[in-house]
Design a protein around this motif. Structure first.
Motif, PDB file in Angstrom:
ATOM      1  N   PRO A   5       7.796  -5.675  -6.845  1.00 14.64           N
ATOM      2  CA  PRO A   5       6.916  -5.641  -5.672  1.00 14.64           C
ATOM      3  C   PRO A   5       5.443  -5.587  -6.051  1.00 14.64           C
ATOM      4  O   PRO A   5       5.068  -5.036  -7.089  1.00 14.64           O
ATOM      5  CB  PRO A   5       7.340  -4.352  -4.964  1.00 14.64           C
ATOM      6  N   ASN A   6       4.637  -6.159  -5.182  1.00 13.35           N
ATOM      7  CA  ASN A   6       3.187  -6.011  -5.261  1.00 13.35           C
ATOM      8  C   ASN A   6       2.783  -4.881  -4.335  1.00 13.35           C
ATOM      9  O   ASN A   6       3.205  -4.850  -3.182  1.00 13.35           O
ATOM     10  CB  ASN A   6       2.478  -7.278  -4.780  1.00 13.35           C
ATOM     11  N   ILE A   7       1.981  -3.986  -4.838  1.00 13.84           N
ATOM     12  CA  ILE A   7       1.463  -2.910  -4.001  1.00 13.84           C
ATOM     13  C   ILE A   7      -0.052  -3.015  -4.003  1.00 13.84           C
ATOM     14  O   ILE A   7      -0.681  -2.918  -5.059  1.00 13.84           O
ATOM     15  CB  ILE A   7       1.905  -1.533  -4.510  1.00 13.84           C
ATOM     16  N   THR A   8      -0.601  -3.223  -2.826  1.00 14.64           N
ATOM     17  CA  THR A   8      -2.051  -3.309  -2.691  1.00 14.64           C
ATOM     18  C   THR A   8      -2.571  -1.979  -2.170  1.00 14.64           C
ATOM     19  O   THR A   8      -2.165  -1.516  -1.104  1.00 14.64           O
ATOM     20  CB  THR A   8      -2.447  -4.447  -1.729  1.00 14.64           C
ATOM     21  N   PHE A   9      -3.427  -1.360  -2.950  1.00 18.78           N
ATOM     22  CA  PHE A   9      -4.053  -0.095  -2.560  1.00 18.78           C
ATOM     23  C   PHE A   9      -5.410  -0.404  -1.947  1.00 18.78           C
ATOM     24  O   PHE A   9      -6.189  -1.175  -2.515  1.00 18.78           O
ATOM     25  CB  PHE A   9      -4.223   0.811  -3.785  1.00 18.78           C
ATOM     26  N   SER A  10      -5.659   0.219  -0.806  1.00 19.39           N
ATOM     27  CA  SER A  10      -6.898  -0.063  -0.083  1.00 19.39           C
ATOM     28  C   SER A  10      -7.560   1.247   0.336  1.00 19.39           C
ATOM     29  O   SER A  10      -6.903   2.163   0.819  1.00 19.39           O
ATOM     30  CB  SER A  10      -6.569  -0.905   1.162  1.00 19.39           C
ATOM     31  N   LEU A  13       1.185  -2.597   1.581  1.00 20.14           N
ATOM     32  CA  LEU A  13      -0.232  -2.249   1.637  1.00 20.14           C
ATOM     33  C   LEU A  13      -0.284  -0.738   1.802  1.00 20.14           C
ATOM     34  O   LEU A  13       0.308  -0.197   2.742  1.00 20.14           O
ATOM     35  CB  LEU A  13      -0.904  -2.935   2.835  1.00 20.14           C
ATOM     36  N   VAL A  14      -0.963  -0.070   0.897  1.00 20.42           N
ATOM     37  CA  VAL A  14      -1.087   1.393   0.943  1.00 20.42           C
ATOM     38  C   VAL A  14      -2.556   1.731   1.159  1.00 20.42           C
ATOM     39  O   VAL A  14      -3.390   1.481   0.295  1.00 20.42           O
ATOM     40  CB  VAL A  14      -0.569   2.030  -0.358  1.00 20.42           C
ATOM     41  N   GLU A  15      -2.850   2.301   2.314  1.00 15.48           N
ATOM     42  CA  GLU A  15      -4.223   2.706   2.620  1.00 15.48           C
ATOM     43  C   GLU A  15      -4.367   4.198   2.356  1.00 15.48           C
ATOM     44  O   GLU A  15      -3.573   4.995   2.864  1.00 15.48           O
ATOM     45  CB  GLU A  15      -4.543   2.400   4.079  1.00 15.48           C
ATOM     46  N   TYR A  16      -5.357   4.559   1.579  1.00 15.71           N
ATOM     47  CA  TYR A  16      -5.609   5.969   1.300  1.00 15.71           C
ATOM     48  C   TYR A  16      -7.063   6.285   1.654  1.00 15.71           C
ATOM     49  O   TYR A  16      -7.901   5.397   1.765  1.00 15.71           O
ATOM     50  CB  TYR A  16      -5.268   6.329  -0.146  1.00 15.71           C
ATOM     51  N   GLY A  17      -7.312   7.577   1.872  1.00 16.12           N
ATOM     52  CA  GLY A  17      -8.649   7.963   2.305  1.00 16.12           C
ATOM     53  C   GLY A  17      -8.949   7.550   3.732  1.00 16.12           C
ATOM     54  O   GLY A  17     -10.105   7.439   4.122  1.00 16.12           O
ATOM     55  N   VAL A  18      -7.917   7.346   4.545  1.00 27.63           N
ATOM     56  CA  VAL A  18      -8.112   6.888   5.919  1.00 27.63           C
ATOM     57  C   VAL A  18      -7.594   7.905   6.939  1.00 27.63           C
ATOM     58  O   VAL A  18      -7.490   7.600   8.114  1.00 27.63           O
ATOM     59  CB  VAL A  18      -7.409   5.528   6.170  1.00 27.63           C
TER      60      VAL A  18
END
Ligand code: FES
Length: 118
Positions: free
Chosen positions: A2-7, A112-117
Protein backbone atom coordinates in the motif's frame (compact mmCIF):
# COMPACT_ATOMS: atom_id res chain seq x y z
CA UNK A 1 2.22 -2.86 -1.04
CA UNK A 2 0.00 0.00 0.00
CA UNK A 3 0.84 3.64 -0.51
CA UNK A 4 0.26 5.79 2.53
CA UNK A 5 0.18 9.53 1.99
CA UNK A 6 0.75 11.57 5.13
CA UNK A 7 -0.64 15.07 5.05
CA UNK A 8 -0.25 17.96 7.50
CA UNK A 9 -1.47 21.55 7.00
CA UNK A 10 2.05 22.94 7.50
CA UNK A 11 4.18 20.38 5.66
CA UNK A 12 4.46 18.99 2.16
CA UNK A 13 2.58 15.68 1.71
CA UNK A 14 4.74 12.58 1.83
CA UNK A 15 3.80 9.21 0.32
CA UNK A 16 5.50 6.08 1.61
CA UNK A 17 5.21 2.38 0.83
CA UNK A 18 4.23 0.10 3.67
CA UNK A 19 4.42 -3.61 4.29
CA UNK A 20 0.87 -4.78 4.87
CA UNK A 21 -0.31 -7.81 6.76
CA UNK A 22 2.38 -8.08 9.39
CA UNK A 23 -0.08 -7.16 12.17
CA UNK A 24 2.63 -4.99 13.68
CA UNK A 25 2.86 -2.09 11.24
CA UNK A 26 0.80 0.69 12.74
CA UNK A 27 0.33 4.08 11.16
CA UNK A 28 2.41 5.56 13.97
CA UNK A 29 5.27 3.09 13.47
CA UNK A 30 5.39 3.82 9.73
CA UNK A 31 5.25 7.56 10.37
CA UNK A 32 8.12 7.37 12.83
CA UNK A 33 10.21 5.19 10.50
CA UNK A 34 9.75 7.87 7.86
CA UNK A 35 10.51 10.74 10.25
CA UNK A 36 7.04 12.23 10.04
CA UNK A 37 6.26 14.39 13.07
CA UNK A 38 3.00 12.80 14.24
CA UNK A 39 2.46 13.65 17.90
CA UNK A 40 2.33 10.67 20.27
CA UNK A 41 2.76 9.82 23.91
CA UNK A 42 1.60 6.50 25.39
CA UNK A 43 1.78 4.41 22.16
CA UNK A 44 -0.81 2.17 23.79
CA UNK A 45 -4.17 3.60 22.72
CA UNK A 46 -4.84 5.45 25.95
CA UNK A 47 -3.90 9.14 25.62
CA UNK A 48 -5.37 10.13 22.22
CA UNK A 49 -2.33 12.22 21.31
CA UNK A 50 -1.79 10.37 18.03
CA UNK A 51 -5.24 11.19 16.61
CA UNK A 52 -5.34 11.11 12.79
CA UNK A 53 -8.03 11.30 10.12
CA UNK A 54 -7.85 8.44 7.63
CA UNK A 55 -9.32 8.37 4.14
CA UNK A 56 -9.37 5.06 2.30
CA UNK A 57 -8.35 5.56 -1.31
CA UNK A 58 -9.34 3.34 -4.19
CA UNK A 59 -12.52 1.47 -4.89
CA UNK A 60 -12.30 -1.43 -2.46
CA UNK A 61 -14.15 -1.52 0.84
CA UNK A 62 -12.11 -0.06 3.72
CA UNK A 63 -10.29 -2.68 5.78
CA UNK A 64 -9.31 -0.63 8.79
CA UNK A 65 -11.47 -2.30 11.40
CA UNK A 66 -12.28 -3.62 13.83
CA UNK A 67 -11.37 -1.06 16.46
CA UNK A 68 -10.50 -2.24 19.94
CA UNK A 69 -12.73 -1.18 22.81
CA UNK A 70 -9.82 0.90 24.09
CA UNK A 71 -9.56 2.83 20.82
CA UNK A 72 -13.35 3.30 20.66
CA UNK A 73 -13.37 4.65 24.22
CA UNK A 74 -10.61 7.20 23.59
CA UNK A 75 -12.15 8.36 20.30
CA UNK A 76 -15.49 8.83 22.05
CA UNK A 77 -13.83 10.80 24.84
CA UNK A 78 -12.23 13.04 22.20
CA UNK A 79 -15.61 13.60 20.54
CA UNK A 80 -14.46 11.90 17.33
CA UNK A 81 -16.67 8.81 17.44
CA UNK A 82 -20.40 8.67 18.07
CA UNK A 83 -22.61 5.81 19.20
CA UNK A 84 -24.13 5.76 15.70
CA UNK A 85 -20.69 5.31 14.14
CA UNK A 86 -19.93 2.45 16.53
CA UNK A 87 -23.19 0.84 15.45
CA UNK A 88 -22.25 1.31 11.79
CA UNK A 89 -18.86 -0.28 12.45
CA UNK A 90 -20.41 -3.40 13.90
CA UNK A 91 -23.23 -3.71 11.35
CA UNK A 92 -21.43 -2.69 8.15
CA UNK A 93 -17.83 -3.45 9.18
CA UNK A 94 -16.96 0.09 8.16
CA UNK A 95 -14.19 1.87 10.10
CA UNK A 96 -14.57 5.52 11.13
CA UNK A 97 -12.45 8.34 9.72
CA UNK A 98 -10.80 9.30 13.01
CA UNK A 99 -8.30 6.78 14.33
CA UNK A 100 -5.44 6.46 16.75
CA UNK A 101 -2.23 6.11 14.75
CA UNK A 102 -0.69 3.84 17.37
CA UNK A 103 -3.62 1.42 17.13
CA UNK A 104 -4.44 1.29 13.43
CA UNK A 105 -2.76 -1.62 11.67
CA UNK A 106 -1.97 -1.07 8.00
CA UNK A 107 -3.76 -3.40 5.60
CA UNK A 108 -3.26 -3.82 1.88
CA UNK A 109 -4.96 -0.60 0.83
CA UNK A 110 -3.91 2.92 -0.08
CA UNK A 111 -4.59 5.56 2.55
CA UNK A 112 -4.49 9.28 3.11
CA UNK A 113 -3.52 9.99 6.72
CA UNK A 114 -4.05 13.54 7.92
CA UNK A 115 -2.31 14.53 11.13
CA UNK A 116 -2.23 17.80 13.01
CA UNK A 117 -5.83 18.45 11.95
CA UNK A 118 -7.70 17.73 15.17
FE1 FES B 1 -1.43 7.55 23.06
FE2 FES B 1 -1.68 6.73 20.50
S1 FES B 1 0.05 7.61 21.48
S2 FES B 1 -3.20 6.85 22.04
Amino acid sequence: MPNITFSHPDYKDKTVYAVAGSHTETILKIARENRLPIQFDCQDGECGTCLVRVTHLGKTKPKGGPLTVKEQTVLQELGKLTADEIEQMSVDDFPPAWRLACQMIVRDEDLLVEYGVN
